[in-house]
Write an enzyme that holds these catalytic residues in place. Structure first.
Site, PDB file in Angstrom:
ATOM      1  N   ARG A   1       6.330   0.027  -0.547  1.00 26.74           N
ATOM      2  CA  ARG A   1       5.203   0.942  -0.358  1.00 26.74           C
ATOM      3  C   ARG A   1       5.593   2.093   0.564  1.00 26.74           C
ATOM      4  O   ARG A   1       5.140   3.217   0.396  1.00 26.74           O
ATOM      5  CB  ARG A   1       3.993   0.166   0.195  1.00 26.74           C
ATOM      6  CG  ARG A   1       2.724   1.009   0.228  1.00 26.74           C
ATOM      7  CD  ARG A   1       1.504   0.181   0.529  1.00 26.74           C
ATOM      8  NE  ARG A   1       1.512  -0.347   1.883  1.00 26.74           N
ATOM      9  CZ  ARG A   1       0.630  -1.219   2.364  1.00 26.74           C
ATOM     10  NH1 ARG A   1      -0.340  -1.657   1.576  1.00 26.74           N
ATOM     11  NH2 ARG A   1       0.695  -1.650   3.600  1.00 26.74           N
TER      12      ARG A   1
ATOM     13  N   LYS B   1       0.317   5.367   2.786  1.00 24.82           N
ATOM     14  CA  LYS B   1      -0.037   4.990   4.160  1.00 24.82           C
ATOM     15  C   LYS B   1       0.491   6.093   5.088  1.00 24.82           C
ATOM     16  O   LYS B   1       1.524   5.943   5.741  1.00 24.82           O
ATOM     17  CB  LYS B   1       0.562   3.621   4.493  1.00 24.82           C
ATOM     18  CG  LYS B   1      -0.189   2.913   5.613  1.00 24.82           C
ATOM     19  CD  LYS B   1       0.105   1.438   5.595  1.00 24.82           C
ATOM     20  CE  LYS B   1      -0.392   0.739   6.832  1.00 24.82           C
ATOM     21  NZ  LYS B   1      -1.829   0.737   7.005  1.00 24.82           N
TER      22      LYS B   1
ATOM     23  N   GLU C   1     -12.803   1.863  -0.383  1.00 20.23           N
ATOM     24  CA  GLU C   1     -12.357   0.774   0.495  1.00 20.23           C
ATOM     25  C   GLU C   1     -13.044   0.900   1.840  1.00 20.23           C
ATOM     26  O   GLU C   1     -13.854   1.788   2.055  1.00 20.23           O
ATOM     27  CB  GLU C   1     -10.832   0.778   0.638  1.00 20.23           C
ATOM     28  CG  GLU C   1     -10.253   2.005   1.289  1.00 20.23           C
ATOM     29  CD  GLU C   1      -8.732   1.933   1.447  1.00 20.23           C
ATOM     30  OE1 GLU C   1      -8.171   0.842   1.549  1.00 20.23           O
ATOM     31  OE2 GLU C   1      -8.111   3.008   1.496  1.00 20.23           O
TER      32      GLU C   1
HETATM   33  N1  PLP Z   1      -6.448   0.103   3.406  1.00 19.94           N
HETATM   34  C1  PLP Z   1      -6.110   0.800   4.489  1.00 19.94           C
HETATM   35  C2  PLP Z   1      -6.659   2.171   4.656  1.00 19.94           C
HETATM   36  C3  PLP Z   1      -5.263   0.222   5.440  1.00 19.94           C
HETATM   37  O1  PLP Z   1      -4.925   0.890   6.545  1.00 19.94           O
HETATM   38  C4  PLP Z   1      -4.776  -1.080   5.237  1.00 19.94           C
HETATM   39  C5  PLP Z   1      -3.858  -1.690   6.193  1.00 19.94           C
HETATM   40  O2  PLP Z   1      -2.682  -1.761   5.998  1.00 19.94           O
HETATM   41  C6  PLP Z   1      -5.169  -1.755   4.085  1.00 19.94           C
HETATM   42  C7  PLP Z   1      -6.014  -1.137   3.181  1.00 19.94           C
HETATM   43  C8  PLP Z   1      -4.670  -3.146   3.808  1.00 19.94           C
HETATM   44  O3  PLP Z   1      -3.360  -3.132   3.310  1.00 19.94           O
HETATM   45  P1  PLP Z   1      -2.392  -4.369   3.529  1.00 19.94           P
HETATM   46  O4  PLP Z   1      -3.079  -5.550   2.994  1.00 19.94           O
HETATM   47  O5  PLP Z   1      -1.177  -4.018   2.748  1.00 19.94           O
HETATM   48  O6  PLP Z   1      -2.140  -4.459   4.980  1.00 19.94           O
HETATM   49  C1  COI Z   2      -2.665  -2.926   8.900  1.00 19.92           C
HETATM   50  O1  COI Z   2      -3.478  -3.741   8.479  1.00 19.92           O
HETATM   51  O2  COI Z   2      -1.455  -3.193   9.025  1.00 19.92           O
HETATM   52  C2  COI Z   2      -3.075  -1.590   9.252  1.00 19.92           C
HETATM   53  O3  COI Z   2      -2.223  -0.749   9.277  1.00 19.92           O
HETATM   54  C3  COI Z   2      -4.500  -1.349   9.521  1.00 19.92           C
HETATM   55  C4  COI Z   2      -4.761  -0.521  10.740  1.00 19.92           C
HETATM   56  C5  COI Z   2      -4.319  -1.147  12.010  1.00 19.92           C
HETATM   57  C6  COI Z   2      -4.325   0.885  10.579  1.00 19.92           C
END
Ligand code: PLP
Ligand code: COI
Length: 341
Positions: free
Chosen positions: A82, A185, A221
């Site tokens: 990612r 991200k 989201e």
């Molecule tokens: N959406 C956003 C905007 C986020 O910052 C995060 C955190 O990483 C997620 C979703 C969840 O993603 P993940 O499950 O890969 O941590």
């Molecule tokens: C995560 O879940 O790793 C995130 O980056 C969410 C937040 C702390 C920005």
């Protein structure tokens, strides 16, 4: 193993200085070896593209200690992939996936006394960061890049832990648009989210639930996490949208819901009015894990799912996910990367 003297059971989600971080520089067309750095202040050109034009991407993963003392990181290969996609989206030099995985192993090992012990509800959060560091003034991609990786021991992102939270559907303000960077991200998305999150907190809610920017009708989201609903006939429903982050936790939950709990899984546009038909709802992410939703407020109506207790499907998914992460259940999908300590 010697451990830092911390109150492991009461950690919050925050930054804590540890032994060191790693820095890798991209210069003259190639990445440097890792430099181990103790100082947590970066030395940057004041005209760096990351500071002016937002050339910045980051990731988030967690390392867990198992009952037998083994340490694993959850699905780091997905984060590596990612981060390449995020970099490509804003024309940054991607950090190679194999180097990313090696960096994760090294940084956890170098800070092993900060990995929370088994059974404390805590983990070692791993934060990789990629930034453009060329000191150029015009709006164009940087030539040089810096990849940094650091760690911090953390507890739950929401201090409530597994206690349900209240969401507010935001109609006016957006964090991302179709065709924009919402699926990467990158820091700009989070900058755009700050005033939204202040608004909903000032109104007395814990987090926002965004609507899509094109129609103001479909769920996107939550602030730092993806969103899912559980229908009364026990389907796992989660928004499909090009302006949300493809969450690795959500991807894992879709697998667990389907394969382990025998549920139907639907990833599709979700009309906001469907919130009134769900039996349960949750936010999911690395930091948020599964945070159950108690209520969602949309205009002058409120969908209420639970009181202070977590619904049965959210509980079952939480148990499955955390049991795999902590090594209490067989890792049959090969999600855990072991860290040689
Ligand atoms: N959406 C956003 C905007 C986020 O910052 C995060 C955190 O990483 C997620 C979703 C969840 O993603 P993940 O499950 O890969 O941590
Ligand atoms: C995560 O879940 O790793 C995130 O980056 C969410 C937040 C702390 C920005």
């Amino acid at each position: 193993m010697h451990k830092a003297n911390l109150d492991w059971g009461n950690l919050s989600f925050g930054y804590m200085k540890t032994n060191c971080h790693l820095e890798y520089y991209f210069k003259d067309g190639k990445w440097s070896e890792a430099k181990v750095v103790k100082d947590d202040i970066l030395h940057l050109h004041m005209s760096s593209t990351c500071l002016h034009y937002g050339q910045e991407a980051f990731e988030g993963m967690k390392a867990f200690t198992h009952k037998d003392g083994k340490v694993t990181v959850f699905r780091a290969d997905e984060n590596a992939r990612r981060m390449v996609k995020s970099a490509e989206k804003i024309l940054m030099q991607p950090f190679p996936e194999a180097m990313f995985l090696d960096a994760v192993k090294q940084i956890v090992k170098l800070n092993k006394e900060y990995i929370p012990p088994y059974g404390k509800g805590a983990s070692l959060y791993i934060r990789p960061l990629l930034i453009g560091v060329s000191g150029i003034l015009g709006v164009r991609p940087s030539d040089d890049y810096l990849f940094v990786i650091f760690v911090s021991p953390v507890g739950p992102y929401f201090k409530e832990g597994l206690k349900p939270i209240d969401l507010y559907v935001e109609e006016e303000m957006k964090r991302a648009v179709p065709g924009g960077t919402g699926d990467a991200k990158v820091g700009g998305n989070y900058a755009a989210s700050l005033r939204v999150s202040k608004k909903v907190k000032d109104l007395g809610y814990k987090e926002v639930l965004y609507l899509d920017a094109a129609h103001n009708r479909y769920l996107d989201e939550s602030g730092p996490a993806n969103f899912f609903g559980i229908t009364k006939d026990k389907k796992y429903v989660t928004p499909k949208s090009e302006s949300i982050l493809p969450s690795i936790t959500n991807k894992s939950l879709m697998t667990l819901a389907k394969e382990e709990l025998g549920m139907a899984v639907e990833q599709r546009p979700v009309d906001v009015n469907e919130i009134f038909d769900f039996a349960e709802a949750g936010c999911c992410g690395t930091a948020a894990v599964i945070t159950p939703v108690r209520s969602i407020t949309y205009r002058d109506k409120k969908a209420i799912y639970t009181g202070d207790e977590t619904g049965p499907v959210c509980s079952a998914l939480y148990k499955k996910l955390t049991a795999i992460q902590l090594g209490d259940e067989e890792d049959k999908y090969g999600w855990n990367m072991e860290i040689p300590l």
